[in-house]
Design a protein around this motif. Structure first.
Motif, mmCIF file in Angstrom:
data_model
loop_
_atom_site.group_PDB
_atom_site.id
_atom_site.type_symbol
_atom_site.label_atom_id
_atom_site.label_comp_id
_atom_site.label_asym_id
_atom_site.label_seq_id
_atom_site.Cartn_x
_atom_site.Cartn_y
_atom_site.Cartn_z
ATOM 1 N N PHE A 9 -2.234 2.361 -5.698
ATOM 2 C CA PHE A 9 -1.469 3.545 -6.079
ATOM 3 C C PHE A 9 -2.256 4.501 -6.956
ATOM 4 C CE2 PHE A 9 1.933 0.540 -4.913
ATOM 5 C CZ PHE A 9 2.522 1.313 -3.921
ATOM 6 N N LEU A 10 -3.255 3.996 -7.680
ATOM 7 C CA LEU A 10 -4.124 4.899 -8.442
ATOM 8 C C LEU A 10 -4.918 5.798 -7.505
ATOM 9 C CD1 LEU A 10 -6.216 4.010 -11.548
ATOM 10 C CD2 LEU A 10 -7.293 5.220 -9.671
ATOM 11 N N ALA A 16 7.867 2.921 -2.638
ATOM 12 C CA ALA A 16 7.186 1.659 -2.343
ATOM 13 C C ALA A 16 6.853 0.899 -3.621
ATOM 14 C CB ALA A 16 5.911 1.927 -1.540
ATOM 15 N N ARG A 17 6.426 1.606 -4.665
ATOM 16 C CA ARG A 17 6.027 0.938 -5.903
ATOM 17 C C ARG A 17 7.140 0.082 -6.497
ATOM 18 N NH1 ARG A 17 3.805 5.759 -9.293
ATOM 19 N NH2 ARG A 17 4.387 4.363 -11.004
ATOM 20 N N SER A 44 -7.979 5.644 2.050
ATOM 21 C CA SER A 44 -8.416 4.441 2.764
ATOM 22 C C SER A 44 -8.498 3.244 1.832
ATOM 23 C CB SER A 44 -9.778 4.688 3.423
ATOM 24 O OG SER A 44 -9.709 5.752 4.350
ATOM 25 N N LEU A 45 -9.012 3.467 0.612
ATOM 26 C CA LEU A 45 -9.062 2.379 -0.366
ATOM 27 C C LEU A 45 -7.654 1.923 -0.744
ATOM 28 C CD1 LEU A 45 -11.931 3.605 -2.733
ATOM 29 C CD2 LEU A 45 -11.989 1.660 -1.165
ATOM 30 N N GLY A 46 -6.733 2.889 -0.855
ATOM 31 C CA GLY A 46 -5.347 2.533 -1.138
ATOM 32 C C GLY A 46 -4.748 1.689 -0.034
ATOM 33 N N ALA A 47 -4.996 2.071 1.225
ATOM 34 C CA ALA A 47 -4.474 1.309 2.359
ATOM 35 C C ALA A 47 -5.059 -0.099 2.395
ATOM 36 C CB ALA A 47 -4.777 2.052 3.660
#
Length: 382
Positions: free
Chosen positions: A209-210, A309-310, A366-369
């Motif tokens: 989430f960041l 979602a969080r 992409s990093l979040g996914a």
């Protein structure tokens, strides 16, 4: 209770944040300050909100939302009144600091803690959706309303009217509609938080989430400018960027509907991946009208997904007893990213151009996914 929270969230975001952008031009003239200075005051408010989030979360776990959110409403109204009387940039920053504290006590994070404490998983998803869908129209209501008040009364009197309206709405609704609850033992909450902070899944949530929140903040601030740079007319650029708000509601509806079939982490990861694809497509196809619209639509579908979602992911893994504390700990780095990312992106755009910014946004999404996919593979806590 859900209706009350929906109304107060709409008013809170409208008065405490969205009104600010409308007031920058008249404040700039009266305070003899540049746009960068005035924008920095709002960034300061966001950072103060982030710093206050962990303490507010612990208080929500201990005492519930009624007293804290009522006090936050009073504080927010007083902060807006103080804002209406500022004569220097320093005074504006002090008023915005007060706005930041109030925001941490009354906006989404606090409201979600109340919802998570009162509803089971199935009803919780519907409650979160209802509040965020209604509050999603805050900008549509308060941007034109603030402009009308400024035109009619001037910016200072407009703020007085907004402060009075917010107080008359939020204070009684928080005080009367929210219900108290018995707090779990302090030792149990502390153990849950300590255990979560030692575990890999919590930090995967932080990473997910960041990075995605930073990407959202960048697109929210720079999208119109980039579309104009690509050759589109300002009216078209603003209109297309305005789709983000509408599409955020669509994305939340889709995500909530799919939760009955697939895990929340998987659905959210797919949405983040679509946003990464949109950031890649925009430099490639964004010079055409169709290409720009397709890219913005893809990005907009995930624009509001992280909001619902969080809380779902936190409550599903760690329960509700220490939700406020965990949510506050999660909100601190995420909110800092929201405040800082646009400034870093603006600097990158000056040095390397907007395609580099879009590449950074795509990488962040992409990093979040990936982080959420890894989180979904972690075994559930006993």
């Amino acid at each position: 209770m859900i209706g009350a929270l929906a109304i107060t969230q709409t008013a809170g975001y409208g008065v405490l944040y969205y009104a600010y952008s409308v007031l920058i031009p008249p404040m700039s003239r009266d305070l003899d300050a540049g746009v960068a200075q005035l924008t920095g005051a709002l960034t300061f408010a966001v950072l103060v909100s982030a710093l206050a989030a962990p303490l507010v979360g612990r208080l929500l776990d201990r005492r519930g939302g009624r007293g804290l959110m009522t006090l936050g409403s009073v504080l927010g109204a007083l902060a807006v009144l103080a804002w209406s009387q500022v004569r220097t940039v320093t005074q504006l920053y002090l008023a915005c600091g007060l706005l930041g504290v109030a925001s941490s006590m009354v906006l989404y994070e606090a409201a979600f803690a109340v919802i998570v404490a009162w509803f089971d998983a199935e009803r919780r998803a519907r409650a979160l959706l209802a509040v965020t869908v209604v509050a999603g129209f805050a900008s549509s209501i308060f941007l034109p309303l603030t402009g009308f008040l400024v035109e009619l009364y001037g910016w200072r009197q407009a703020l007085v009217v907004l402060a009075a309206g917010y107080a008359l709405t939020a204070v009684p609704l928080h005080g009367l509609a929210l219900r108290s609850r018995s707090a779990p033992p302090h030792a149990a909450r502390r153990e849950i938080v300590a255990t979560a902070l030692r575990e890999r899944p919590f930090w995967l949530l932080v990473a997910a989430f960041l990075t995605q929140t930073g990407a959202l903040a960048v697109m929210g601030v720079l999208l119109v400018t980039y579309l104009i740079t690509l050759g589109h007319a300002p009216v078209f650029a603003a209109g297309v960027a305005g789709l983000l708000g509408v599409l955020s509601v669509t994305g939340r509806l889709v995500t909530t509907g799919l939760q009955t079939r697939w895990p929340v982490a998987t659905i959210t990861a797919v949405m983040f991946a679509l946003q990464g694809l949109a950031a890649v497509l925009l430099p490639l196809t964004g010079r055409s009208v169709g290409g720009a619209v397709v890219a913005v639509v893809l990005f907009g579908l995930g624009f509001g997904v992280s909001t619902i979602a969080r809380p779902a992911l936190l409550a599903d893994r760690y329960g509700t007893a220490a939700y406020g504390s965990l949510s506050g700990a999660l909100a601190l780095p995420i909110t800092v990213a929201k405040a800082v990312a646009p400034l870093l992106a603006a600097g990158l755009a000056q040095v390397a151009g907007y395609p580099a910014v879009m590449a950074a946004v795509a990488t962040a999404c992409s990093l979040g996914a990936l982080s959420l996919l890894l989180y979904g593979r972690m075994p559930a806590r006993p």
